[in-house]
Design a protein around this motif. Sequence first.
Motif, PDB file in Angstrom:
ATOM      1  N   GLU A   1       0.767  -1.019  -0.155  1.00 54.17           N
ATOM      2  CA  GLU A   1      -0.050  -0.277  -0.015  1.00 54.17           C
ATOM      3  C   GLU A   1       0.706   1.246   0.148  1.00 54.17           C
ATOM      4  O   GLU A   1       1.941   1.400   0.784  1.00 54.17           O
TER       5      GLU A   1
ATOM      6  N   GLY B   1      -5.607   2.876  -0.731  1.00 55.94           N
ATOM      7  CA  GLY B   1      -6.580   2.405  -0.014  1.00 55.94           C
ATOM      8  C   GLY B   1      -8.098   2.927  -0.261  1.00 55.94           C
ATOM      9  O   GLY B   1      -8.131   4.177  -0.755  1.00 55.94           O
TER      10      GLY B   1
ATOM     11  N   LYS C   1      -8.179   0.170  -3.953  1.00 60.38           N
ATOM     12  CA  LYS C   1      -9.283  -0.352  -3.285  1.00 60.38           C
ATOM     13  C   LYS C   1     -10.576   0.386  -3.463  1.00 60.38           C
ATOM     14  O   LYS C   1     -10.657   1.414  -3.193  1.00 60.38           O
TER      15      LYS C   1
ATOM     16  N   SER D   1     -14.462   0.025  -2.101  1.00 60.45           N
ATOM     17  CA  SER D   1     -15.641  -0.429  -1.392  1.00 60.45           C
ATOM     18  C   SER D   1     -17.134  -0.322  -1.687  1.00 60.45           C
ATOM     19  O   SER D   1     -17.251   0.317  -3.054  1.00 60.45           O
TER      20      SER D   1
ATOM     21  N   ARG E   1     -13.434  -4.508  -1.993  1.00 63.62           N
ATOM     22  CA  ARG E   1     -13.527  -5.042  -0.717  1.00 63.62           C
ATOM     23  C   ARG E   1     -14.852  -4.587  -0.035  1.00 63.62           C
ATOM     24  O   ARG E   1     -15.015  -3.549   0.437  1.00 63.62           O
TER      25      ARG E   1
ATOM     26  N   ASP F   1     -10.249  -8.498  -2.501  1.00 62.05           N
ATOM     27  CA  ASP F   1      -9.759  -8.304  -1.330  1.00 62.05           C
ATOM     28  C   ASP F   1     -11.043  -8.728  -0.188  1.00 62.05           C
ATOM     29  O   ASP F   1     -11.659  -7.909   0.116  1.00 62.05           O
TER      30      ASP F   1
ATOM     31  N   HIS G   1     -10.796  -7.196   3.962  1.00 64.88           N
ATOM     32  CA  HIS G   1     -10.888  -5.745   4.958  1.00 64.88           C
ATOM     33  C   HIS G   1     -12.231  -5.413   4.986  1.00 64.88           C
ATOM     34  O   HIS G   1     -12.250  -4.201   5.742  1.00 64.88           O
TER      35      HIS G   1
ATOM     36  N   GLY H   1     -14.331  -6.759   8.608  1.00 68.26           N
ATOM     37  CA  GLY H   1     -13.714  -6.387   9.928  1.00 68.26           C
ATOM     38  C   GLY H   1     -14.684  -6.028  10.920  1.00 68.26           C
ATOM     39  O   GLY H   1     -15.482  -5.429  10.647  1.00 68.26           O
TER      40      GLY H   1
ATOM     41  N   LYS I   1      -9.282  -6.379  16.458  1.00 63.86           N
ATOM     42  CA  LYS I   1     -10.082  -6.186  15.145  1.00 63.86           C
ATOM     43  C   LYS I   1      -9.984  -7.571  14.549  1.00 63.86           C
ATOM     44  O   LYS I   1      -8.388  -7.959  14.135  1.00 63.86           O
TER      45      LYS I   1
ATOM     46  N   ARG J   1     -11.729 -10.760  11.896  1.00 62.99           N
ATOM     47  CA  ARG J   1     -12.993 -11.266  10.843  1.00 62.99           C
ATOM     48  C   ARG J   1     -13.284 -12.615  10.675  1.00 62.99           C
ATOM     49  O   ARG J   1     -12.378 -13.252  11.267  1.00 62.99           O
TER      50      ARG J   1
ATOM     51  N   GLU K   1      -3.210 -10.128   2.467  1.00 61.73           N
ATOM     52  CA  GLU K   1      -1.784  -9.553   2.967  1.00 61.73           C
ATOM     53  C   GLU K   1      -1.484 -10.389   4.057  1.00 61.73           C
ATOM     54  O   GLU K   1      -2.248 -11.027   4.719  1.00 61.73           O
TER      55      GLU K   1
ATOM     56  N   GLU L   1      -5.981 -12.064  12.742  1.00 62.74           N
ATOM     57  CA  GLU L   1      -6.299 -11.378  11.727  1.00 62.74           C
ATOM     58  C   GLU L   1      -7.833 -12.173  11.063  1.00 62.74           C
ATOM     59  O   GLU L   1      -8.796 -11.593  10.792  1.00 62.74           O
TER      60      GLU L   1
END
Length: 220
Positions: free
Chosen positions: A39, A70, A94, A96, A125, A154, A157, A160, A168, A170, A199, A207
């Motif tokens: 990133e 991001g 990225k 969303s 994501r 992705d 992320h 989460g 944090k 998922r 990642e 994670e």
Amino acid sequence: SRYRKMSRKVEESLRFMKAIGVDLDGPEMSSIDFFTAHECLLLPYEEALTRLDSTSGKWVDTSAHLLWVGERTRQPEFAHFEFVRGLANPLGVKISDKASPEDVLQILDTFNPHNIPGRVTLITRMTAKGIRKSLPAIIKAVKDAGKHAVWVSDPVHGNGFQAENGFKTRKFEDIRDELEAFFDVHRKMGTHAGGIHLEMTGKAVTECLGGDNNEVTLEG
């Protein structure tokens, strides 16, 4: 031991390859094309590693082959957006479920004005629900505009949440569901699902929770 068993299998494979005529001393056995990506987040770091290529006259960030921005740093006219648009590196973005088709087209127009295949990777994501709801319209807009983009998921992320202990994390099931939605949508839209963005870290982190084998829990 487990290591010795693996070592013996490698040795057996090498002996077999030599027996069938593979040159074990050739360049194919001693080198590999290895590409990196990360990133574009710390701009002073990226700026310090950016060079003007004397052969092409273009600016190249030598910290990685591909850099991505991001969801929080991809806004037009913001510092990260303006920095990466001037690079010759392949770029990732990225996306969303908050991104509109118009947002994505503006990104492609800015980062890839000559519409070069492979120049921009769109990394979705969105969660599984967000993928099924929002991605078809984005794909249709990109296709209708004749824009080239590599589509990557992705699945981590966007899923989460904060656990009871404050970590944090998922759920593995949510990650799997988003991947299935990603491939389903591209199959229905007639586009190519180009890959998965993950990642990695060598640290002992939580994670992701769950999974079928050796399930990960917050308690370890």
